[in-house]
Design a protein around this motif. Structure first.
Motif, PDB file in Angstrom:
ATOM      1  N   GLU A 153       0.969  -1.223  -0.067  1.00  0.00           N
ATOM      2  CA  GLU A 153       0.142  -0.242  -0.146  1.00  0.00           C
ATOM      3  C   GLU A 153       1.020   1.188   0.036  1.00  0.00           C
ATOM      4  O   GLU A 153       2.059   1.075   0.566  1.00  0.00           O
ATOM      5  CB  GLU A 153      -0.784  -0.035   1.346  1.00  0.00           C
ATOM      6  CG  GLU A 153      -0.189  -0.011   2.691  1.00  0.00           C
ATOM      7  CD  GLU A 153      -1.057   0.068   3.912  1.00  0.00           C
ATOM      8  OE1 GLU A 153      -2.156  -0.023   3.698  1.00  0.00           O
ATOM      9  OE2 GLU A 153      -0.481   0.035   4.775  1.00  0.00           O
ATOM     10  N   ARG A 185       0.878  -6.846  -4.321  1.00  0.00           N
ATOM     11  CA  ARG A 185       0.536  -7.810  -3.622  1.00  0.00           C
ATOM     12  C   ARG A 185       0.469  -9.064  -4.366  1.00  0.00           C
ATOM     13  O   ARG A 185       0.103  -9.281  -5.440  1.00  0.00           O
ATOM     14  CB  ARG A 185      -0.916  -7.689  -3.228  1.00  0.00           C
ATOM     15  CG  ARG A 185      -1.016  -6.310  -2.404  1.00  0.00           C
ATOM     16  CD  ARG A 185      -2.380  -5.853  -1.831  1.00  0.00           C
ATOM     17  NE  ARG A 185      -2.373  -4.751  -1.336  1.00  0.00           N
ATOM     18  CZ  ARG A 185      -3.767  -4.147  -0.805  1.00  0.00           C
ATOM     19  NH1 ARG A 185      -4.747  -4.716  -0.908  1.00  0.00           N
ATOM     20  NH2 ARG A 185      -3.538  -2.953  -0.413  1.00  0.00           N
ATOM     21  N   MET A 197      -5.021  -7.174  -8.977  1.00  0.00           N
ATOM     22  CA  MET A 197      -3.658  -7.667  -9.859  1.00  0.00           C
ATOM     23  C   MET A 197      -2.559  -7.593  -8.875  1.00  0.00           C
ATOM     24  O   MET A 197      -2.923  -7.298  -7.727  1.00  0.00           O
ATOM     25  CB  MET A 197      -3.432  -6.276 -10.859  1.00  0.00           C
ATOM     26  CG  MET A 197      -4.786  -6.060 -11.593  1.00  0.00           C
ATOM     27  SD  MET A 197      -4.022  -4.951 -13.006  1.00  0.00           S
ATOM     28  CE  MET A 197      -3.995  -3.583 -12.372  1.00  0.00           C
ATOM     29  N   GLU A 204      -3.953   7.409  -2.390  1.00  0.00           N
ATOM     30  CA  GLU A 204      -4.285   7.431  -0.981  1.00  0.00           C
ATOM     31  C   GLU A 204      -4.224   8.810  -0.423  1.00  0.00           C
ATOM     32  O   GLU A 204      -3.184   9.580  -1.012  1.00  0.00           O
ATOM     33  CB  GLU A 204      -3.472   6.683  -0.213  1.00  0.00           C
ATOM     34  CG  GLU A 204      -3.647   4.913  -0.802  1.00  0.00           C
ATOM     35  CD  GLU A 204      -3.150   3.872  -0.055  1.00  0.00           C
ATOM     36  OE1 GLU A 204      -4.019   3.136   0.594  1.00  0.00           O
ATOM     37  OE2 GLU A 204      -1.876   3.790   0.425  1.00  0.00           O
ATOM     38  N   GLU A 270     -15.796  -3.861  -4.156  1.00  0.00           N
ATOM     39  CA  GLU A 270     -15.091  -2.493  -3.625  1.00  0.00           C
ATOM     40  C   GLU A 270     -14.192  -1.804  -4.825  1.00  0.00           C
ATOM     41  O   GLU A 270     -13.523  -2.220  -5.428  1.00  0.00           O
ATOM     42  CB  GLU A 270     -14.170  -3.023  -2.546  1.00  0.00           C
ATOM     43  CG  GLU A 270     -13.215  -1.867  -1.783  1.00  0.00           C
ATOM     44  CD  GLU A 270     -12.247  -2.623  -1.023  1.00  0.00           C
ATOM     45  OE1 GLU A 270     -12.226  -3.601  -0.653  1.00  0.00           O
ATOM     46  OE2 GLU A 270     -11.091  -1.709  -0.621  1.00  0.00           O
ATOM     47  N   LEU A 271     -14.357  -0.489  -4.617  1.00  0.00           N
ATOM     48  CA  LEU A 271     -13.774   0.459  -5.296  1.00  0.00           C
ATOM     49  C   LEU A 271     -12.617   1.219  -4.461  1.00  0.00           C
ATOM     50  O   LEU A 271     -11.549   1.528  -4.694  1.00  0.00           O
ATOM     51  CB  LEU A 271     -14.583   1.554  -5.870  1.00  0.00           C
ATOM     52  CG  LEU A 271     -15.173   1.733  -7.197  1.00  0.00           C
ATOM     53  CD1 LEU A 271     -15.784   3.091  -7.644  1.00  0.00           C
ATOM     54  CD2 LEU A 271     -14.004   1.531  -8.359  1.00  0.00           C
ATOM     55  N   GLU A 310      -8.310   7.358   6.434  1.00  0.00           N
ATOM     56  CA  GLU A 310      -7.500   7.108   5.315  1.00  0.00           C
ATOM     57  C   GLU A 310      -8.286   6.903   4.055  1.00  0.00           C
ATOM     58  O   GLU A 310      -8.851   5.521   3.981  1.00  0.00           O
ATOM     59  CB  GLU A 310      -6.596   6.167   5.216  1.00  0.00           C
ATOM     60  CG  GLU A 310      -6.086   5.340   4.152  1.00  0.00           C
ATOM     61  CD  GLU A 310      -5.505   3.840   4.203  1.00  0.00           C
ATOM     62  OE1 GLU A 310      -6.143   3.105   4.448  1.00  0.00           O
ATOM     63  OE2 GLU A 310      -4.047   3.776   3.925  1.00  0.00           O
TER      64      GLU A 310
HETATM   65  N1  GAP Z   1      -4.183   1.613   2.401  1.00  0.00           N
HETATM   66  C1  GAP Z   1      -5.255   0.685   2.484  1.00  0.00           C
HETATM   67  C2  GAP Z   1      -5.528  -0.095   1.580  1.00  0.00           C
HETATM   68  O1  GAP Z   1      -4.466  -0.491   0.754  1.00  0.00           O
HETATM   69  P1  GAP Z   1      -6.999  -1.774   0.409  1.00  0.00           P
HETATM   70  O2  GAP Z   1      -8.738  -1.894   0.760  1.00  0.00           O
HETATM   71  O3  GAP Z   1      -6.563  -3.143   0.712  1.00  0.00           O
HETATM   72  O4  GAP Z   1      -6.731  -0.580   1.527  1.00  0.00           O
HETATM   73  C3  GAP Z   1      -7.429   0.123  -1.315  1.00  0.00           C
HETATM   74  O5  GAP Z   1      -6.870  -1.196  -0.829  1.00  0.00           O
HETATM   75  C4  GAP Z   1      -7.800   0.102  -2.634  1.00  0.00           C
HETATM   76  O6  GAP Z   1      -6.747  -0.556  -3.409  1.00  0.00           O
HETATM   77  C5  GAP Z   1      -8.940  -1.052  -2.841  1.00  0.00           C
HETATM   78  O7  GAP Z   1     -10.245  -0.430  -2.802  1.00  0.00           O
HETATM   79  C6  GAP Z   1      -8.688  -1.298  -4.530  1.00  0.00           C
HETATM   80  O8  GAP Z   1      -9.427  -0.167  -4.995  1.00  0.00           O
HETATM   81  C7  GAP Z   1      -7.170  -1.283  -4.560  1.00  0.00           C
HETATM   82  N2  GAP Z   1      -6.564  -2.447  -4.650  1.00  0.00           N
HETATM   83  C8  GAP Z   1      -6.422  -3.235  -3.617  1.00  0.00           C
HETATM   84  N3  GAP Z   1      -5.804  -4.372  -4.061  1.00  0.00           N
HETATM   85  C9  GAP Z   1      -5.972  -4.435  -5.428  1.00  0.00           C
HETATM   86  C10 GAP Z   1      -5.447  -5.230  -6.151  1.00  0.00           C
HETATM   87  N4  GAP Z   1      -4.928  -6.555  -5.807  1.00  0.00           N
HETATM   88  N5  GAP Z   1      -5.619  -4.894  -7.716  1.00  0.00           N
HETATM   89  C11 GAP Z   1      -6.255  -3.966  -7.976  1.00  0.00           C
HETATM   90  N6  GAP Z   1      -6.616  -2.966  -6.896  1.00  0.00           N
HETATM   91  C12 GAP Z   1      -6.402  -3.138  -5.663  1.00  0.00           C
END
Ligand code: GAP
Length: 446
Positions: A153, A185, A197, A204, A270-271, A310
């Motif tokens: 993140e 990730r 992905m 953020e 989730e967006l 956040e």
């Molecule tokens: N800092 C908090 C955080 O990272 P999260 O809900 O794990 O929270 C935030 O991620 C946003 O990042 C998600 O709502 C999504 O839009 C995007 N996101 C998270 N993982 C993703 C992934 N593997 N591929 C694409 N977008 C992703």
């Protein structure tokens, strides 16, 4: 029917060069995607809308561009090394791997493989923990490795720079630090195109407030961020909803969290998440780094560790939602047209310019001259490689809000036909009015 729409969007993205498979000529790489010209431009427009709204136009938020690779201690303090895991289970039959939390939803706790259905009871295998962090060897030699981590993140880059930002900007709380950048990730459930992905982009804001102001700020950001998608990104209100997290689904750092969800062709997902991270991160970084990360409030003469609200948005998911929201099939004079009704200022090109007849040299020359002039002021494209009807369809499909046609009359009256993407209305305007006309319409709502 629904997945049919998804298939059409994926195919449009590949066919028109919005998105390509990562390392495609070598057979691709699971959950890694590359953005072609149109995709890169649309993605940039989304990021610009966000940066402009929060960094350029507000006095309480500053920008940051921190590094992707960070030290191991950062993620020990943040809890990601310990707590950022998926519990996974393998099917003994088809060998596919599933997230246990998702399985519970699908199977209502009866662990049948969702792929093989009745055939394989996957409960005979033990679930295993998989850490989602991607690690990289930063040593020049293999025999003496030392590791850095690709951030999962962008937030951690903000927390470790909190004091640097505070001391150099001389700002007071409430203070937001905003960042757009890549996050990584090692996701195991994959396969919904760019929705999940391994390498993706986030936008953020870590909004630092006094602890007593945290609940109010949280509610403010939930509303602000859902309004943003409708007003600045143009998503339809009926395709958006808010969902508050149950206590057992909160991330290890969050006290409360609300997701902004979009109605994707595969369902509500989730967006963005807006979380109250309390003082967890600054407190933990202070403890592990042994640096004082507290804030002295001049007015109350009190010293405290700020709380953090956040709003964390995904660039790629917003991009995906824009395409899903904008994709339309319409019948025009007995034929089907595909049109992306993107908010005009987000479109990769604002205008396309064509000569009506590609074999009339003087029309081609004049159209190219007009194009060169328009392109120097607004995003434009020139095309003369097909008949006019086809040229219109090509632009409809990539969301270009206006098309300008140079015809024989233009040679004498210095006027062109300008066609509107959505209404398909055509009108004649002076060549010298093209830029002004388009700018007025594009920026009308901003
Ligand atoms: N800092 C908090 C955080 O990272 P999260 O809900 O794990 O929270 C935030 O991620 C946003 O990042 C998600 O709502 C999504 O839009 C995007 N996101 C998270 N993982 C993703 C992934 N593997 N591929 C694409 N977008 C992703």
């Amino acid at each position: 029917m629904i997945s049919d729409k998804l298939g059409k969007i994926v195919s449009l993205c590949k066919r028109r060069g919005f998105i390509f498979g990562g390392s495609e000529i070598y057979g691709g790489l699971s959950s890694i995607w590359d953005y072609g010209h149109l995709g890169a431009v649309l993605k940039k427009r989304i990021k610009d809308a966000w940066w402009d709204t929060y960094v350029e136009r507000r006095g309480d938020i500053v920008g940051l561009d921190s590094s992707i690779i960070m030290r191991e201690d950062v993620f020990m303090a943040s809890g990601h090394l310990e707590g950022f895991n998926d519990l996974l289970i393998d099917c003994p039959g088809c060998k596919r791997r599933f997230r246990v939390d998702k399985m519970e939803k699908i199977n209502e706790k009866v662990y049948r493989c969702p792929d093989c259905k009745e055939e394989n009871d996957i409960q005979i295998n033990q679930p295993r923990k998989f850490n989602l962090m991607l690690k990289t060897n930063m040593s020049a030699t293999e025999d003496n490795p030392y590791y850095g981590y690709l951030r999962p993140e962008t937030a951690q880059g903000i927390f470790v720079n909190f004091m640097n930002v505070l001391n150099t900007t001389h700002k007071k709380l409430p203070l937001g630090i905003a960042q757009i950048g890549k996050a990584f990730r090692n996701e195991v459930t994959t396969g919904s195109f760019i929705f999940r992905m391994k390498e993706f982009e986030q936008m953020e804001i870590e909004y630092f407030v006094a602890p007593c102001d945290a609940d109010k700020a949280y509610l403010y950001w939930v509303k602000e961020r859902s309004d943003f998608y409708i007003e600045k990104i143009g998503l339809k209100k009926e395709n958006m909803r808010l969902r508050e997290h149950e206590k057992d689904e909160l991330a290890h750092y969050a006290k409360s969290c609300t997701d902004v969800e979009y109605n994707f062709p595969f369902g509500w997902s989730e967006l963005e998440g807006i979380a109250n991270r309390t003082d967890f991160d600054l407190r933990e970084h202070a403890r592990v780094s042994k640096k004082d990360l507290s804030y002295f409030d001049e007015d109350s003469k009190r010293k405290f560790i700020p709380f953090v609200i956040e709003p964390s948005a995904g660039v790629d998911r917003t991009f995906f939602a824009v395409l899903c929201d904008a994709y339309k099939e319409e019948e025009v004079k007995g034929k089907m047209r595909v049109v992306l009704k993107i908010k005009p200022n987000l479109a990769p090109y604002y205008v396309a310019i064509f000569p009506l007849l590609k074999n009339r040299v003087e029309l081609v020359e004049l159209a190219k001259k007009i194009f060169a002039n328009v392109k120097s002021k607004i995003p434009a494209v020139y095309d003369d490689t097909a008949a006019i009807g086809k040229l219109y369809r090509r632009q409809d499909e990539i969301g270009t809000p206006f098309c300008v046609t140079v015809d024989v009359d233009t040679l004498t009256d210095e006027k062109v036909t300008i066609r509107d993407r959505d209404a398909m209305r055509q009108e004649r305007i002076g060549v010298d009015k093209i830029i002004e006309f388009i700018k007025e319409k594009i920026y009308a709502n901003d």
